[in-house]
Design a protein around this motif. Structure first.
Motif, mmCIF file in Angstrom:
data_model
loop_
_atom_site.group_PDB
_atom_site.id
_atom_site.type_symbol
_atom_site.label_atom_id
_atom_site.label_comp_id
_atom_site.label_asym_id
_atom_site.label_seq_id
_atom_site.Cartn_x
_atom_site.Cartn_y
_atom_site.Cartn_z
ATOM 1 N N MET A 213 0.822 -1.200 0.000
ATOM 2 C CA MET A 213 0.000 0.000 0.000
ATOM 3 C C MET A 213 0.864 1.262 0.000
ATOM 4 O O MET A 213 0.581 2.235 -0.701
ATOM 5 N N ILE A 214 1.920 1.235 0.798
ATOM 6 C CA ILE A 214 2.836 2.388 0.845
ATOM 7 C C ILE A 214 3.602 2.503 -0.469
ATOM 8 O O ILE A 214 3.798 3.591 -1.020
ATOM 9 N N LEU A 215 4.040 1.329 -0.982
ATOM 10 C CA LEU A 215 4.827 1.316 -2.211
ATOM 11 C C LEU A 215 4.059 1.914 -3.388
ATOM 12 O O LEU A 215 4.617 2.618 -4.232
ATOM 13 N N PHE A 216 2.744 1.629 -3.419
ATOM 14 C CA PHE A 216 1.920 2.123 -4.525
ATOM 15 C C PHE A 216 1.242 3.457 -4.200
ATOM 16 O O PHE A 216 0.360 3.908 -4.928
ATOM 17 N N GLY A 217 1.613 4.046 -3.068
ATOM 18 C CA GLY A 217 1.139 5.377 -2.748
ATOM 19 C C GLY A 217 -0.292 5.460 -2.277
ATOM 20 O O GLY A 217 -0.908 6.518 -2.342
#
Length: 223
Positions: free
Chosen positions: A105-109
């Protein structure tokens, strides 16, 4: 041996040879024959040779080795139902999944979906406790007679209370300030996910832990 007929002596000789070929020690062979010899002698007095009621000597002798193998396999495959290990096993599974999800989730913003460190711990170990409760009150009793199973009222009550406590703990922790419940970067979350899955794999290999998410069927005991 002199009290046996020629046929029974032959049976014992062939069976002994088979037991030796299967790796049985002299003490083990003696114990086997000590148990069966009274039956052989008793039937011999009735005119019944050992082969008639025990079968072929090689097959009869080999059955002891096969039985020992099956018992060893059963013991090796016997699952460890220690409550703490089962809770930890399921908690590590939750942690691996939650940290992996949050990392992506963080990686894909994606904003507003990631959880803090304490929130992840609350989800993981709280979820492990709820899943163990499911095993303890439901799964491990599957296949048992109804009289040996806990009542559905008690089961549902315990599960509802456990779930409420789990959700309550997660909710309370989610309101904690970031200094106490810090957000972790994606890389750290991925590392935690790998460690959680790796720890669970090691736990399974070392202790053969029963999966709290899997129903177990109680088999009737052999007479």
């Amino acid at each position: 041996m002199t009290e046996l007929t020629k046929k029974n002596q032959e049976f014992v000789y062939i069976a002994t040879h088979q037991l030796q070929a299967d790796g049985k020690t002299e003490a083990e062979i003696k114990e086997i024959f000590d148990q069966v010899m009274p039956e052989i002698v008793e039937n011999q007095e009735r005119g019944i040779p050992a082969r008639n009621f025990l079968g072929a000597p090689t097959v009869w002798a080999a059955s002891f080795t096969e039985k020992a193998k099956q018992e060893a396999i059963a013991k090796e495959n016997e699952k460890n139902t220690n409550p703490w290990l089962m809770w930890l096993d399921t908690s590590l599974l939750f942690m691996g999944l939650v940290t992996l999800f949050n990392g992506f989730m963080i990686l894909f913003g994606t904003k507003g979906t990631e959880s803090g460190l304490l929130s992840i711990l609350a989800i993981s170990f709280g979820g492990g406790a709820v899943m163990y409760s499911t095993y303890h009150f439901i799964y491990r009793h599957m296949g048992k007679p109804k009289s040996e199973r806990p009542s559905w009222v008690k089961t549902i009550l315990v599960m509802v209370v456990a779930t409420i406590l789990w959700v309550l703990a997660f909710t309370v922790v989610s309101f904690l300030p970031a200094v106490i419940n810090p957000q972790l970067p994606a890389l750290v979350l991925f590392v935690l996910s790998i460690l959680a899955f790796g720890g669970r794999y090691w736990l399974k290999k070392k202790y053969n832990v029963q999966n709290a998410l899997s129903p177990t069927t109680q088999l009737p005991e052999k007479k």
